[in-house]
Write an enzyme that holds these catalytic residues in place. Structure first.
Site, PDB file in Angstrom:
ATOM      1  NE  ARG A  30      -3.925  -2.188   2.279  1.00 26.35           N
ATOM      2  CZ  ARG A  30      -3.961  -3.505   2.057  1.00 26.35           C
ATOM      3  NH1 ARG A  30      -2.837  -4.183   1.889  1.00 26.35           N
ATOM      4  NH2 ARG A  30      -5.114  -4.145   1.999  1.00 26.35           N
ATOM      5  CG  ASP A 319      -2.936 -13.943   5.348  1.00 31.19           C
ATOM      6  OD1 ASP A 319      -3.741 -14.530   4.611  1.00 31.19           O
ATOM      7  OD2 ASP A 319      -2.550 -12.774   5.138  1.00 31.19           O
ATOM      8  CE  LYS A 346      -6.984 -15.724   1.974  1.00 32.79           C
ATOM      9  NZ  LYS A 346      -7.082 -14.276   1.752  1.00 32.79           N
ATOM     10  NE  ARG A 350      -1.937 -19.964   2.479  1.00 32.48           N
ATOM     11  CZ  ARG A 350      -1.657 -18.673   2.542  1.00 32.48           C
ATOM     12  NH1 ARG A 350      -2.442 -17.857   3.216  1.00 32.48           N
ATOM     13  NH2 ARG A 350      -0.579 -18.196   1.934  1.00 32.48           N
TER      14      ARG A 350
HETATM   15  C1  S3P Z   1      -4.421  -8.931   2.332  1.00 32.35           C
HETATM   16  C2  S3P Z   1      -5.686  -9.370   2.576  1.00 32.35           C
HETATM   17  C3  S3P Z   1      -6.025 -10.789   2.804  1.00 32.35           C
HETATM   18  C4  S3P Z   1      -4.800 -11.625   3.109  1.00 32.35           C
HETATM   19  C5  S3P Z   1      -3.670 -11.301   2.218  1.00 32.35           C
HETATM   20  C6  S3P Z   1      -3.277  -9.844   2.333  1.00 32.35           C
HETATM   21  C7  S3P Z   1      -4.199  -7.498   2.090  1.00 32.35           C
HETATM   22  O1  S3P Z   1      -6.665 -11.300   1.659  1.00 32.35           O
HETATM   23  O2  S3P Z   1      -5.110 -13.001   3.023  1.00 32.35           O
HETATM   24  O3  S3P Z   1      -2.535 -12.100   2.522  1.00 32.35           O
HETATM   25  O4  S3P Z   1      -3.050  -7.034   2.138  1.00 32.35           O
HETATM   26  O5  S3P Z   1      -5.185  -6.796   1.837  1.00 32.35           O
HETATM   27  P1  S3P Z   1      -8.259 -11.089   1.443  1.00 32.35           P
HETATM   28  O6  S3P Z   1      -8.506  -9.671   1.637  1.00 32.35           O
HETATM   29  O7  S3P Z   1      -8.570 -11.513   0.043  1.00 32.35           O
HETATM   30  O8  S3P Z   1      -8.892 -11.974   2.469  1.00 32.35           O
END
Ligand code: S3P
Length: 439
Positions: A30, A319, A346, A350
């Site tokens: 981000r 995660d 994912k 998993r």
């Molecule tokens: C993330 C959001 C999650 C997470 C990923 C990182 C993020 O996914 O599993 O490793 O940085 O916004 P989802 O938003 O699809 O659940």
């Protein structure tokens, strides 16, 4: 990337010391994306130098953004402005990263040029309709492969309008994608969520001076505002810390300390779940770092008990559920995870990967369509060879199994650990887990 890397991890006898896990992956992605569309310069320290986040950085450069990096983990991003990205010379490769691809699609939807987003084999299987459909409702044109998977082509030059969108499954990636598209849309974009998902985008937008309306269950912004470059100090990644927290809990006489880890309450499911299991995990020296809460974490050998993991806890620790299943296998009693079907889409499936690997270690376990049941016992794990399915978090989880095993654990295809935690084997060795690597 070079060929496959396999690990052999002999049973470990001690687990103690201090571990400095790398920068937060979600926040690093981000920081690059918002820095890229801000006015003025953004300075980032603690940036995660790993394959996923470097792919996002390369994409930003391919979109015409100047980024200077004098030291590892430090970036100076010269922002191009909210609509200032430029047509890339070719497809943008996001590697293994769902976050990189989904967030960038939102950022590009309101730009004037076409772009194509691609990824590795795993990312090329992951579902993208969850972003393509709401983006289309905003007026964007986003094409996927026939199965709704990447490559994703974002057609430029569309006029976007804000929408209201209710997330069916908690997903910070979908929420963030639509918020980023909303920056270049007319009017208001509002996202409602049934369960909390990580709020790094909302916090960081506010840090860039962009007004974000937050209420229980929703977030909204109005397009057309400006972002002002800022300094971002990225906390260390709680998801990377989770392996060491669980390792300490399942190893005899263990104690590890992890300084400066992000403990954002929309992301701290692993801490809540471990505590409910009876783990000794404490937070010291709580502080704020650039709009994100941070603490030093201390975890010690614990007597764990099985629990139910469901509802909000799943989204808050999505995660970390694979490594938490290792804790469940060492706990007294049964652990039931439900409402976690997202784990099937994912970097690998998993639930299936953990069911298969835990069985090989001799743990009674059954996967269900939306979760898993683990029967904990005091028995040591059996020496075994397990497949990581090319998934970084599955590989690291089984490396920690060596702390409670009666023989070596072999793990196949661990090269993708470099997507999130390139220094993992070094950090693991420093506290007592001797990961041997071979090609
Ligand atoms: C993330 C959001 C999650 C997470 C990923 C990182 C993020 O996914 O599993 O490793 O940085 O916004 P989802 O938003 O699809 O659940």
């Amino acid at each position: 990337m070079s060929g496959p890397i396999h690990w052999t991890v002999p049973p470990a006898r001690t687990f103690a010391g201090e571990v400095r896990v790398p920068g937060d992956k979600s926040i690093s992605h981000r920081a690059v994306m918002l820095g890229a569309i801000a006015n003025g310069e953004t300075e980032v320290t603690g940036f995660l130098e790993a394959e996923d986040t470097r792919a996002t950085l390369r994409a930003a450069r391919a979109l015409g953004v100047t980024v200077v990096s004098d030291d590892a983990g430090s970036l100076r991003i010269r922002g191009a402005g909210r609509e200032g990205l430029r047509r890339p010379a070719g497809p943008l490769y996001l590697g293994n990263s769902g976050t990189g691809l989904r967030l960038l699609a939102g950022l590009l939807a309101g730009h004037s040029f076409d772009s194509t987003l691609i990824g590795d084999e795993s990312l090329s299987r992951r579902p993208m309709r969850r972003i393509a459909e709401p983006l289309a409702r905003m007026g964007a044109r986003v094409e996927t492969a026939p199965g709704g998977t990447p490559p994703l082509t974002v057609r430029g030059g569309q006029r976007l309008a804000g929408i209201e969108h209710r997330l069916e499954v908690a997903s910070a990636q979908v929420k963030s994608c639509l918020l980023l598209a909303g920056l270049n849309a007319r009017g208001r974009t509002r996202i409602e969520e049934n369960a909390p998902s990580r709020d790094h985008t909302e916090r960081m937008l506010a840090g860039f001076g962009y007004e974000v309306e937050r209420s229980r269950g929703g977030v909204a912004l109005t397009g057309g505002g400006e972002l002002t470059g800022q300094s971002i100090s990225v906390p260390r990644d709680l998801s990377s810390a989770a392996f060491f927290l669980v390792g300490a809990c399942i190893a005899p006489r263990a104690r590890v300390r992890l300084p400066g880890v992000g403990v954002n309450p929309t992301r701290d499911g692993v801490l809540r779940i471990l505590r409910r299991m009876g783990a000794s995990v404490s937070l010291e020296n709580r502080r704020d770092s650039g709009g994100e809460p941070v603490a030093d974490l201390v975890a010690e050998a614990s007597r764990l008990k099985g629990i139910e993991i469901e509802g909000d806890l799943v989204a808050l620790g999505i995660d970390e559920i694979p490594v938490l299943l290792l804790a469940a296998a060492r706990a007294e009693g049964v652990t039931v995870v439900s409402g976690a079907a997202e784990l099937r889409v994912k970097e690998s499936d998993r639930l299936a990967a953990m069911e298969e690997g835990l069985r090989r270690l001799g743990v009674p376990v059954e996967a269900r369509p939306d979760g898993v049941v683990v029967h904990g016992s005091g028995e040591p794990f059996r020496a075994a060879r397990v497949a990581s399915h090319g998934d970084h978090r599955i590989a690291m989880t089984f490396a920690l199994a060596a702390l409670a095993a009666d023989g070596p654990i072999e793990i196949e295809d661990c090269e993708n650990v470099a997507t999130s935690f390139p220094g993992f084997t070094t950090e693991a060795r420093a506290v007592g887990v001797e990961v041997e690597e071979r090609e």
